[in-house]
Structures are given as C-alpha cells and as structure tokens.
Design a protein around this motif. Sequence first.
Motif, PDB file in Angstrom:
ATOM      1  N   GLY A 198       0.823  -1.199   0.000  1.00 45.54           N
ATOM      2  CA  GLY A 198       0.000   0.000   0.000  1.00 45.54           C
ATOM      3  C   GLY A 198       0.854   1.243   0.000  1.00 45.54           C
ATOM      4  O   GLY A 198       2.066   1.208  -0.283  1.00 45.54           O
ATOM      5  N   ILE A 199       0.213   2.355   0.326  1.00 47.52           N
ATOM      6  CA  ILE A 199       0.889   3.650   0.282  1.00 47.52           C
ATOM      7  C   ILE A 199       2.073   3.694   1.247  1.00 47.52           C
ATOM      8  O   ILE A 199       3.143   4.219   0.924  1.00 47.52           O
ATOM      9  CB  ILE A 199      -0.109   4.789   0.610  1.00 47.52           C
ATOM     10  CG1 ILE A 199      -1.207   4.851  -0.463  1.00 47.52           C
ATOM     11  CG2 ILE A 199       0.626   6.128   0.693  1.00 47.52           C
ATOM     12  CD1 ILE A 199      -2.259   5.889  -0.198  1.00 47.52           C
ATOM     13  N   MET A 200       1.880   3.148   2.446  1.00 49.47           N
ATOM     14  CA  MET A 200       2.939   3.184   3.447  1.00 49.47           C
ATOM     15  C   MET A 200       4.195   2.461   2.961  1.00 49.47           C
ATOM     16  O   MET A 200       5.316   2.938   3.135  1.00 49.47           O
ATOM     17  CB  MET A 200       2.444   2.553   4.753  1.00 49.47           C
ATOM     18  CG  MET A 200       3.418   2.710   5.915  1.00 49.47           C
ATOM     19  SD  MET A 200       3.680   4.452   6.349  1.00 49.47           S
ATOM     20  CE  MET A 200       4.902   4.281   7.641  1.00 49.47           C
ATOM     21  N   GLN A 201       4.012   1.311   2.361  1.00 48.86           N
ATOM     22  CA  GLN A 201       5.157   0.551   1.868  1.00 48.86           C
ATOM     23  C   GLN A 201       5.852   1.291   0.716  1.00 48.86           C
ATOM     24  O   GLN A 201       7.089   1.371   0.657  1.00 48.86           O
ATOM     25  CB  GLN A 201       4.719  -0.833   1.395  1.00 48.86           C
ATOM     26  CG  GLN A 201       5.913  -1.722   1.020  1.00 48.86           C
ATOM     27  CD  GLN A 201       5.489  -3.035   0.411  1.00 48.86           C
ATOM     28  OE1 GLN A 201       4.786  -3.048  -0.599  1.00 48.86           O
ATOM     29  NE2 GLN A 201       5.918  -4.147   1.009  1.00 48.86           N
ATOM     30  N   LYS A 202       5.060   1.850  -0.199  1.00 49.61           N
ATOM     31  CA  LYS A 202       5.633   2.567  -1.332  1.00 49.61           C
ATOM     32  C   LYS A 202       6.407   3.806  -0.866  1.00 49.61           C
ATOM     33  O   LYS A 202       7.487   4.103  -1.380  1.00 49.61           O
ATOM     34  CB  LYS A 202       4.528   2.972  -2.307  1.00 49.61           C
ATOM     35  CG  LYS A 202       3.921   1.795  -3.055  1.00 49.61           C
ATOM     36  CD  LYS A 202       2.844   2.265  -4.034  1.00 49.61           C
ATOM     37  CE  LYS A 202       2.252   1.069  -4.787  1.00 49.61           C
ATOM     38  NZ  LYS A 202       1.180   1.479  -5.732  1.00 49.61           N
TER      39      LYS A 202
END
Length: 376
Positions: free
Chosen positions: A129-133
């Motif tokens: 998700g956004i956090m990982q990216k």
Amino acid sequence: MEPSIYSFSLYTALPLMLFFGFYFLFAKTPEKKIFKNYLRSRQIMGIAMLLLSANYSVHFFFGIRFKNADSAILMNMSTYFLCYSLFSSALIMLLDRFYITKRRVWTHIILWIIFSTLSGVVLFLLPSGIMQKFSLFALAVWLVVFGVVLARRVIIAYRRAIRIFNETQADDIGTYIEWLSTFTYWALIFGVGCGLLTFLPDKYVYIWVFSSILFYSYLFHCYQNYLLFYEQVENAFEQDIQSEEELLTNSGTEPEMVSEEEVPVSYTEIIEKVANWIKTDGYVQQGLTIKELSEILHTNRTYLSAYIKTTYKMTFREWITGLRLEYAKNILKEHPEINIQKLAESSGFLSRSNFIKSFTEKEGCTPGKWKKANLE
C-alpha cells in the motif's frame, strides 16, 4: 520482457564480472613497497565486483526477479549500498592512504546493516500500500544520497591531489589521475541508474545489465593503465601527503596576491636567486619539484611557494610551464627545423603530447601553426 533477452544480458556480463573481480584480487603487481596501496585499492575493488557478480549469479541461476520481486529489490539495494562504500574506498585510497580507518570501516558496516534491515522490514513486514511505497521511496532516496556523499568525497580527494601536484610538481602529474574524476561522475550516474532500475518494469532491466559491461570494462582498463604511472604519482604524493581529515579541517586560505612593487623586503634575496636560476635555464630539468628548487636556491619550500604565488600569481607548475613554453618558442625561432619531440624534451616536458597540450592552451594554437604564423 522475454526471459531470453534478460538471460542473454546476464550471460554476457557475468563472466566478465567474475574475471575482473578475481583478476583484481589475485593479479600480481611489481614487487615494490610503494605499490602496496595500489594493491589494497585494487583488491577492495575486486571484492566489490565479486559481490556484484554474486548478485548477478542469483538473478541468472534462480530468476529471483520473476519469482519474488520484493526479494530481488532487497538484494539489489543491499548489494548496491555495500558496493558504494567499497568503490569509493578503493578510489580514495589511490589518493589518500590514510582514508581507511577502523572507525570508518565500522561506520559503513553499521550503516549497511541498518539499511538492509530496514529494507527487509519495509518489503516483508509492512503491508502493501501507500505506506510501503513511501518507505521504499525513502530508502531509495537514502541510497542515492549515500552514493552522492561518497562520490563527493572522491572528488574532494581528487581536487586536493591536483592542488598538491600543482603546488609541488613542475610536470603535469594530474594528467595521470584524471580518470578518477571521470570514473567517479560516471559511477554516480551509473549507480543512481542501477538503483532506479531496480524499481522499473522488468523489460528495462537488460539496459542495466548491458551498461554494466561498458562501465566495468572501463574501470578494468583504467586500473591496468594506472599501474604504469602509479609509482610516479605516489612519489609526487610523498612531497606533501595529507589525510582527507586534514583537508576537510584546513581553512584553505590562499596567500594574499600583491604586485611586484609590493613584494615584501624579505623577498629581496630570493628575487635575485630566482632571477639567476632562470638565466641558467634550470627550469628545463625534467621532474623538477619545488622541494628540489628550494634546495638549489638554499631557501625554505613554503617561503618559495609563497613568493611564487604572490609575485607571479601562479602555482609552481603554472610558473614552470610558462618558463618552459617561452624557452620552447625561443628554440623554435632559432631552430625552426627542430622536430616537436626533440623540442618537447629539450624544453623539459615529459612527453610530446603534454607539450602540445600546454602550448595550445597558452597560445591558442599548436606549435606547428605558431611557427607558421610567426616565422614564415
């Protein structure tokens, strides 16, 4: 991307990488103590190339990029981070024998462990998700910044070396280390490119692999060629060797420039000595250093250097080169039939190419064209 293109690029690059790595580690150098630092630098570079070869091998034999992209990204980023340290250390060692210390080694190892651990956490523990990216982007920025910082250190060491040579050597020793500057800028572009290609679609990966062939072939050629000049460069460093830490803490202030009319009274004695030395054409001596000249003039080297800077507004090398070029022009006027090789040698230049380069830079044309314009 078709696996055949990917496999072919790795198949081409891997044998070369292994050859370069093992050659750098085990090839012999002249059995002289002065080559010890060159050998250590080359061995560190060899270790870096074998690490990259191991990375290539995992991609080639196991196809990890197609089976587990996250694992491939982790492996690549961790390998690049460590190799950045090894590459920069190997290059700086050629310019600063004091660069590698226990503290610096441990600092780089700890940074690598932290970076690799965080990369693993981001890729395998954080949900997609956004956090990982965002976290991956932050790690990529860290990798790039780390590479830029290390490249800057190489350039600082290179510029310091050029300054030392210009202030202590009459000959253009800096020509022999120009490849270090060229390679560092190329390495910066290549390294950043490799880091970015890790995140790009698979169909572009072969560009990264094929480009590495040219990159490492150039590095291999430079190390081999540098071996021919290393002893001369290292002897020049002996004149005024400094550690990188000394450079970074040095104020770097230059002597205040003054006109000849304002030269201090204390320079009166050296003025006469220098003038008499110039009349004897002592500057045509090949391999002349400011230390040797100070001994000839029975004066202090630092004192002589300050006199040259304040009076002529030049470095020692620029001053000697100017005298040699004027001498060469006078020889050309008296003996227009003389060939360029003999003219270069009699004027004190180490080579024909160096003489032509220096002459062209000052006069705006080659010696041959200058002779036609002024004597015919």
